[in-house]
Design an enzyme around this catalytic site. Structure first.
Site, short mmCIF file in Angstrom:
data_model
loop_
_atom_site.label_atom_id
_atom_site.label_comp_id
_atom_site.label_asym_id
_atom_site.label_seq_id
_atom_site.Cartn_x
_atom_site.Cartn_y
_atom_site.Cartn_z
N TYR A 1 0.84 -1.20 0.00
CA TYR A 1 0.00 0.00 0.00
C TYR A 1 0.87 1.25 0.00
CZ TYR A 1 0.83 0.98 5.00
OH TYR A 1 1.41 1.30 6.20
N LYS B 1 6.46 -1.84 1.88
CA LYS B 1 5.26 -1.28 2.53
C LYS B 1 4.10 -2.27 2.35
CE LYS B 1 3.18 3.29 3.18
NZ LYS B 1 3.16 3.24 4.63
N GLU C 1 12.48 1.98 14.23
CA GLU C 1 11.50 3.00 13.82
C GLU C 1 10.24 2.80 14.65
OE1 GLU C 1 9.95 2.45 9.82
OE2 GLU C 1 9.97 0.28 10.05
N LEU D 1 11.15 1.19 7.13
CA LEU D 1 10.56 1.68 5.88
C LEU D 1 11.29 2.98 5.54
CD1 LEU D 1 8.14 1.30 3.85
CD2 LEU D 1 7.06 3.13 5.13
N1 PMP Z 1 7.66 3.51 9.09
C1 PMP Z 1 6.51 2.82 9.07
C2 PMP Z 1 6.49 1.42 9.60
C3 PMP Z 1 5.35 3.41 8.55
O1 PMP Z 1 4.20 2.72 8.50
C4 PMP Z 1 5.40 4.75 8.10
C5 PMP Z 1 4.17 5.43 7.58
N2 PMP Z 1 3.81 4.97 6.33
C6 PMP Z 1 6.62 5.43 8.14
C7 PMP Z 1 7.74 4.77 8.64
C8 PMP Z 1 6.75 6.83 7.64
O2 PMP Z 1 6.69 6.89 6.24
P1 PMP Z 1 6.20 8.19 5.48
O3 PMP Z 1 7.03 9.32 5.98
O4 PMP Z 1 6.47 7.90 4.05
O5 PMP Z 1 4.75 8.36 5.79
#
Ligand code: PMP
Length: 285
Positions: free
Chosen positions: A33, A148, A180, A204
């Protein structure tokens, strides 16, 4: 008002969508996603989100022939739901498609199932101004957190535990190193240097993370993409999490222990300001 969604190549009322029980997203969480933010008139870093979506698909060997049309679909969802002047999150997912249940990927491959919606939201402000506390927990996720994937049970379980204990996010620790959050990346200030986990299979690659690093470099803040060990936490003077919906949110306590003065720090506030300048620059692209 009827919500218009995107489903398998068509824009249609949400109530007309039906997903097969043989969908591999339903049976195996076999899909990916993406979430991209619309700032009341423009998308922020659509190219970043688009290329991450394509990468996630590639890594799982899901072939979606219309992947190039993702930006247009996202824009159309905003338009068809009359959301142009509002803050919106566009959610989009692609699963491997419908096939009788078996662990092997369907061969020949089947058409993936695609689903997207746009929803207006009220950007959170209290946590962003005052900061949040986070729960530190063992990283119970798999070894491909760079994809993702829609398989988010470890993330939802951990976040649920954090919120039920009054925290704003759950932060994961793997082999002693902070990776994270359940739905965010995390940064620390140690000795004036901004530290965050390097890109790897354990995090991610957040779009907000990348732009925060850019904002830090513009601000003359030294950045080291080097994981922070839990034994270094007592040296942290500031911390914050980043994600698409909450941008940069200060972290003021780990579990119950305050960080520094227990309020958002100066580098975090400078980065929040400079991150907004980067966001605004997308209005004219
Ligand atoms: N890590 C994880 C596990 C996430 O689900 C997200 C949010 N999608 C992020 C980091 C942050 O990613 P982004 O800045 O692209 O929203």
């Amino acid at each position: 008002m009827v919500e218009t969604v995107f489903f398998n190549g068509e824009f249609l009322p949400k109530e007309n969508v039906s997903v097969s029980p043989d969908d591999r997203g339903f049976l195996f969480a076999d899909g990916v996603y993406e979430v991209v933010r619309w700032y009341s008139g423009f998308f922020f870093n659509m190219e970043g989100h688009h290329s991450r979506l394509k990468r996630s698909l590639r890594e799982l060997k899901i072939k979606w022939d219309e992947a190039d049309s993702f930006p247009e679909i996202a824009g159309e969802l905003i338009r068809l739901n009359f959301l142009e002047k509002k803050p919106v999150l566009v959610y989009f997912q692609v699963t491997r498609g419908v096939a009788p249940r078996t662990h092997t990927f369907p061969s020949p491959s089947v058409k993936p199932t695609t689903y997207g919606f746009a929803r207006s939201f009220i950007p959170e402000s209290t946590g962003k101004e005052n900061g949040i506390s986070v729960l530190l927990k063992n990283d119970i996720r798999w070894g491909r957190c760079d994809i993702k994937s829609i398989a988010l049970l470890p993330n939802t379980m951990s976040f649920e535990e954090a919120t039920s204990k009054g925290h704003g996010e759950c932060i994961f620790i793997r082999d002693g190193y902070i990776t994270e959050g359940s739905h965010s990346n995390i940064f620390f200030v140690i000795d004036g240097i901004l530290r965050t986990h390097p890109e790897s299979e354990y995090i991610l690659s957040g779009i907000t993370r990348k732009n925060t690093i850019k904002a830090a470099k513009i601000s003359g803040i030294k950045v080291e993409e080097k994981a922070v060990h839990e034994s270094e936490l007592n040296r942290v003077s500031e911390a914050f999490i980043t994600n698409t919906s909450a941008e940069i949110t200060p972290v003021i306590a780990f579990n119950e222990i305050p960080i520094g003065a227990g309020r958002p720090g100066p580098l975090t506030e400078l980065l929040q300001k400079n991150f907004h300048e980067i966001v605004k620059s997308y209005a004219y692209k």
